[in-house]
Design a protein around this motif. Structure first.
Motif, PDB file in Angstrom:
ATOM      1  N   MET A   1       0.983  -1.252   0.114  1.00  0.00           N
ATOM      2  CA  MET A   1       0.191   0.006  -0.026  1.00  0.00           C
ATOM      3  C   MET A   1       0.699   1.162  -0.022  1.00  0.00           C
ATOM      4  O   MET A   1       1.799   1.295   0.723  1.00  0.00           O
ATOM      5  CB  MET A   1      -1.129  -0.223   1.141  1.00  0.00           C
ATOM      6  N   SER A   2       0.623   2.194  -0.918  1.00  0.00           N
ATOM      7  CA  SER A   2       1.627   3.381  -0.805  1.00  0.00           C
ATOM      8  C   SER A   2       1.001   4.359   0.221  1.00  0.00           C
ATOM      9  O   SER A   2       0.202   4.317   1.000  1.00  0.00           O
ATOM     10  CB  SER A   2       1.196   4.095  -2.109  1.00  0.00           C
ATOM     11  N   GLU A   3       2.248   5.372   0.453  1.00  0.00           N
ATOM     12  CA  GLU A   3       1.987   6.231   1.726  1.00  0.00           C
ATOM     13  C   GLU A   3       0.454   7.213   1.216  1.00  0.00           C
ATOM     14  O   GLU A   3      -0.194   7.347   1.956  1.00  0.00           O
ATOM     15  CB  GLU A   3       3.134   7.135   1.712  1.00  0.00           C
ATOM     16  N   GLU A   4       0.137   7.247  -0.031  1.00  0.00           N
ATOM     17  CA  GLU A   4      -0.874   8.003  -0.053  1.00  0.00           C
ATOM     18  C   GLU A   4      -2.098   7.433   0.087  1.00  0.00           C
ATOM     19  O   GLU A   4      -3.134   7.741   0.665  1.00  0.00           O
ATOM     20  CB  GLU A   4      -1.073   8.373  -1.815  1.00  0.00           C
TER      21      GLU A   4
ATOM     22  N   LYS B   1      -2.316   4.917   2.361  1.00  0.00           N
ATOM     23  CA  LYS B   1      -2.391   4.481   3.802  1.00  0.00           C
ATOM     24  C   LYS B   1      -3.040   6.278   4.516  1.00  0.00           C
ATOM     25  O   LYS B   1      -3.745   5.941   5.799  1.00  0.00           O
ATOM     26  CB  LYS B   1      -0.557   4.627   4.440  1.00  0.00           C
ATOM     27  N   GLU B   2      -2.621   7.337   4.185  1.00  0.00           N
ATOM     28  CA  GLU B   2      -3.286   8.561   4.468  1.00  0.00           C
ATOM     29  C   GLU B   2      -4.608   8.684   4.353  1.00  0.00           C
ATOM     30  O   GLU B   2      -5.349   9.448   5.079  1.00  0.00           O
ATOM     31  CB  GLU B   2      -2.574   9.711   3.851  1.00  0.00           C
ATOM     32  N   LEU B   3      -5.282   7.908   3.302  1.00  0.00           N
ATOM     33  CA  LEU B   3      -6.738   7.870   3.305  1.00  0.00           C
ATOM     34  C   LEU B   3      -7.486   7.314   4.076  1.00  0.00           C
ATOM     35  O   LEU B   3      -8.690   7.351   4.315  1.00  0.00           O
ATOM     36  CB  LEU B   3      -6.963   7.465   1.586  1.00  0.00           C
ATOM     37  N   MET B   4      -6.898   6.044   4.756  1.00  0.00           N
ATOM     38  CA  MET B   4      -7.615   5.289   5.914  1.00  0.00           C
ATOM     39  C   MET B   4      -7.607   5.943   7.247  1.00  0.00           C
ATOM     40  O   MET B   4      -6.544   6.417   7.870  1.00  0.00           O
ATOM     41  CB  MET B   4      -6.957   4.144   5.972  1.00  0.00           C
ATOM     42  N   GLU B   5      -8.740   6.140   8.012  1.00  0.00           N
ATOM     43  CA  GLU B   5      -8.829   6.892   9.234  1.00  0.00           C
ATOM     44  C   GLU B   5      -9.507   5.600  10.075  1.00  0.00           C
ATOM     45  O   GLU B   5     -10.287   4.888   9.701  1.00  0.00           O
ATOM     46  CB  GLU B   5      -9.622   8.019   9.206  1.00  0.00           C
ATOM     47  N   PHE B   6      -8.685   5.702  11.114  1.00  0.00           N
ATOM     48  CA  PHE B   6      -9.112   4.465  12.144  1.00  0.00           C
ATOM     49  C   PHE B   6      -9.681   5.060  13.249  1.00  0.00           C
ATOM     50  O   PHE B   6      -9.224   6.133  13.881  1.00  0.00           O
ATOM     51  CB  PHE B   6      -7.824   3.511  12.659  1.00  0.00           C
ATOM     52  N   PRO B   7     -10.553   4.423  13.890  1.00  0.00           N
ATOM     53  CA  PRO B   7     -11.374   3.178  13.603  1.00  0.00           C
ATOM     54  C   PRO B   7     -12.237   3.243  12.445  1.00  0.00           C
ATOM     55  O   PRO B   7     -12.647   4.388  12.259  1.00  0.00           O
ATOM     56  CB  PRO B   7     -11.946   2.741  14.798  1.00  0.00           C
ATOM     57  N   CYS B   8     -12.157   2.075  11.677  1.00  0.00           N
ATOM     58  CA  CYS B   8     -13.136   2.169  10.526  1.00  0.00           C
ATOM     59  C   CYS B   8     -13.779   0.759  10.329  1.00  0.00           C
ATOM     60  O   CYS B   8     -13.023  -0.282  10.894  1.00  0.00           O
ATOM     61  CB  CYS B   8     -12.359   2.593   9.150  1.00  0.00           C
ATOM     62  N   ARG B   9     -14.900   0.647   9.566  1.00  0.00           N
ATOM     63  CA  ARG B   9     -15.348  -0.731   9.256  1.00  0.00           C
ATOM     64  C   ARG B   9     -14.571  -0.974   7.975  1.00  0.00           C
ATOM     65  O   ARG B   9     -14.511  -0.314   7.100  1.00  0.00           O
ATOM     66  CB  ARG B   9     -16.953  -0.411   9.030  1.00  0.00           C
ATOM     67  N   PHE B  10     -14.112  -2.282   8.078  1.00  0.00           N
ATOM     68  CA  PHE B  10     -13.262  -2.739   7.045  1.00  0.00           C
ATOM     69  C   PHE B  10     -13.469  -4.148   6.577  1.00  0.00           C
ATOM     70  O   PHE B  10     -13.649  -5.014   7.373  1.00  0.00           O
ATOM     71  CB  PHE B  10     -11.955  -2.661   7.447  1.00  0.00           C
ATOM     72  N   PRO B  11     -13.949  -4.323   5.160  1.00  0.00           N
ATOM     73  CA  PRO B  11     -14.514  -5.638   4.907  1.00  0.00           C
ATOM     74  C   PRO B  11     -13.371  -6.396   4.413  1.00  0.00           C
ATOM     75  O   PRO B  11     -12.502  -5.827   3.494  1.00  0.00           O
ATOM     76  CB  PRO B  11     -15.290  -5.407   3.580  1.00  0.00           C
TER      77      PRO B  11
ATOM     78  N   THR C   1     -17.517 -12.650   3.618  1.00  0.00           N
ATOM     79  CA  THR C   1     -16.967 -11.205   3.727  1.00  0.00           C
ATOM     80  C   THR C   1     -17.393 -10.869   5.079  1.00  0.00           C
ATOM     81  O   THR C   1     -18.361 -11.092   5.650  1.00  0.00           O
ATOM     82  CB  THR C   1     -18.138 -10.150   2.667  1.00  0.00           C
ATOM     83  N   ILE C   2     -16.236 -10.651   5.785  1.00  0.00           N
ATOM     84  CA  ILE C   2     -16.169 -10.455   7.392  1.00  0.00           C
ATOM     85  C   ILE C   2     -15.872  -8.888   7.441  1.00  0.00           C
ATOM     86  O   ILE C   2     -14.735  -8.466   7.110  1.00  0.00           O
ATOM     87  CB  ILE C   2     -14.996 -10.961   7.907  1.00  0.00           C
ATOM     88  N   THR C   3     -16.955  -8.039   8.056  1.00  0.00           N
ATOM     89  CA  THR C   3     -16.366  -6.763   8.184  1.00  0.00           C
ATOM     90  C   THR C   3     -16.230  -6.645   9.692  1.00  0.00           C
ATOM     91  O   THR C   3     -17.112  -6.711  10.580  1.00  0.00           O
ATOM     92  CB  THR C   3     -17.832  -6.040   7.754  1.00  0.00           C
ATOM     93  N   VAL C   4     -14.827  -5.888   9.862  1.00  0.00           N
ATOM     94  CA  VAL C   4     -14.517  -5.964  11.090  1.00  0.00           C
ATOM     95  C   VAL C   4     -14.352  -4.406  11.383  1.00  0.00           C
ATOM     96  O   VAL C   4     -14.231  -3.678  10.533  1.00  0.00           O
ATOM     97  CB  VAL C   4     -12.690  -6.417  11.469  1.00  0.00           C
ATOM     98  N   THR C   5     -14.549  -3.953  12.696  1.00  0.00           N
ATOM     99  CA  THR C   5     -13.953  -2.567  13.242  1.00  0.00           C
ATOM    100  C   THR C   5     -12.406  -2.554  13.296  1.00  0.00           C
ATOM    101  O   THR C   5     -12.018  -3.086  14.437  1.00  0.00           O
ATOM    102  CB  THR C   5     -14.730  -2.157  14.423  1.00  0.00           C
ATOM    103  N   ALA C   6     -11.842  -2.028  12.309  1.00  0.00           N
ATOM    104  CA  ALA C   6     -10.434  -1.938  12.299  1.00  0.00           C
ATOM    105  C   ALA C   6      -9.941  -0.851  13.150  1.00  0.00           C
ATOM    106  O   ALA C   6     -10.435   0.275  13.111  1.00  0.00           O
ATOM    107  CB  ALA C   6      -9.720  -1.753  10.940  1.00  0.00           C
ATOM    108  N   MET C   7      -9.085  -0.961  14.274  1.00  0.00           N
ATOM    109  CA  MET C   7      -8.448  -0.089  15.046  1.00  0.00           C
ATOM    110  C   MET C   7      -6.970   0.686  14.544  1.00  0.00           C
ATOM    111  O   MET C   7      -6.551   1.637  15.012  1.00  0.00           O
ATOM    112  CB  MET C   7      -8.351  -0.498  16.450  1.00  0.00           C
ATOM    113  N   SER C   8      -6.450  -0.220  13.569  1.00  0.00           N
ATOM    114  CA  SER C   8      -4.987   0.245  12.921  1.00  0.00           C
ATOM    115  C   SER C   8      -4.781  -0.571  12.005  1.00  0.00           C
ATOM    116  O   SER C   8      -5.147  -1.762  11.718  1.00  0.00           O
ATOM    117  CB  SER C   8      -4.134  -0.040  13.989  1.00  0.00           C
ATOM    118  N   ARG C   9      -4.093  -0.111  10.982  1.00  0.00           N
ATOM    119  CA  ARG C   9      -3.134  -0.977  10.112  1.00  0.00           C
ATOM    120  C   ARG C   9      -2.504  -2.153  10.366  1.00  0.00           C
ATOM    121  O   ARG C   9      -2.705  -3.300   9.805  1.00  0.00           O
ATOM    122  CB  ARG C   9      -2.350   0.084   9.281  1.00  0.00           C
ATOM    123  N   GLU C  10      -1.810  -2.213  11.651  1.00  0.00           N
ATOM    124  CA  GLU C  10      -1.028  -3.247  12.171  1.00  0.00           C
ATOM    125  C   GLU C  10      -2.323  -4.552  12.537  1.00  0.00           C
ATOM    126  O   GLU C  10      -1.769  -5.540  12.179  1.00  0.00           O
ATOM    127  CB  GLU C  10      -0.420  -2.776  13.482  1.00  0.00           C
TER     128      GLU C  10
END
Length: 89
Positions: A1-4, A6-16, A61-70
């Motif tokens: 994933m590019s730096e650009e 990465k900056e578009l993702m804001e946590f927490p978020c719902r992620f499929p 399709t599993i939709t998680v509440t992602a807290m971080s990229r890690e």
């Protein structure tokens, strides 16, 4: 994933997350538990299953509440290395 990106993702978020494997009675519950190790708030209602037209494969399709990229990286590593999983997207 590019730096650009990465900056578009804001946590927490719902992620499929899409997980595919062969039809097996343990696929759904096993994948649920694997993901839940990294996303403890995951509920069974956060998973949608779809069988292939031949019925040989199933996709979840599993939709998680992602807290971080890690956290997402940990989930993908766990899924990708599991013997029941053919693909994790």
């Amino acid at each position: 994933m590019s730096e650009e990106q990465k900056e578009l993702m804001e946590f927490p978020c719902r992620f499929p997350i899409k997980v595919m494997g062969e039809q097996h009675p343990d696929f759904h519950p096993t994948i649920f538990e694997v993901v839940r190790l990294h996303a403890p708030d995951l509920d069974i209602t956060d998973i949608v299953a779809r069988d292939s037209s031949s019925g040989r494969y199933v996709s979840l399709t599993i939709t998680v509440t992602a807290m971080s990229r890690e956290q997402l990286d940990d989930i993908y590593r766990a899924l990708s290395s599991h013997s029941l999983v053919k693909f994790a997207l």
